[in-house]
Scaffold this motif. Sequence first.
Motif: not given
Length: 57
Positions: A8-9, A15-16, A41-43, A49-50
Amino acid sequence: MSTTEKWKAAAEQLVGKAVRKTAHALGRDKTALKGAGLQARGKARHWKEKAKDAFKR
């Protein structure tokens, strides 16, 4: 980091980035900013998560 969240990330970042670069090439600043927001937002999701994985160990 779960595989689903990892994908997802990565997808959100991809996409961004695509939206941002395409909108910038077409001269659409508002859309370019939205793309940059998606990428950020993806970053952020990736780093969240990390961090969760680091505390699990």
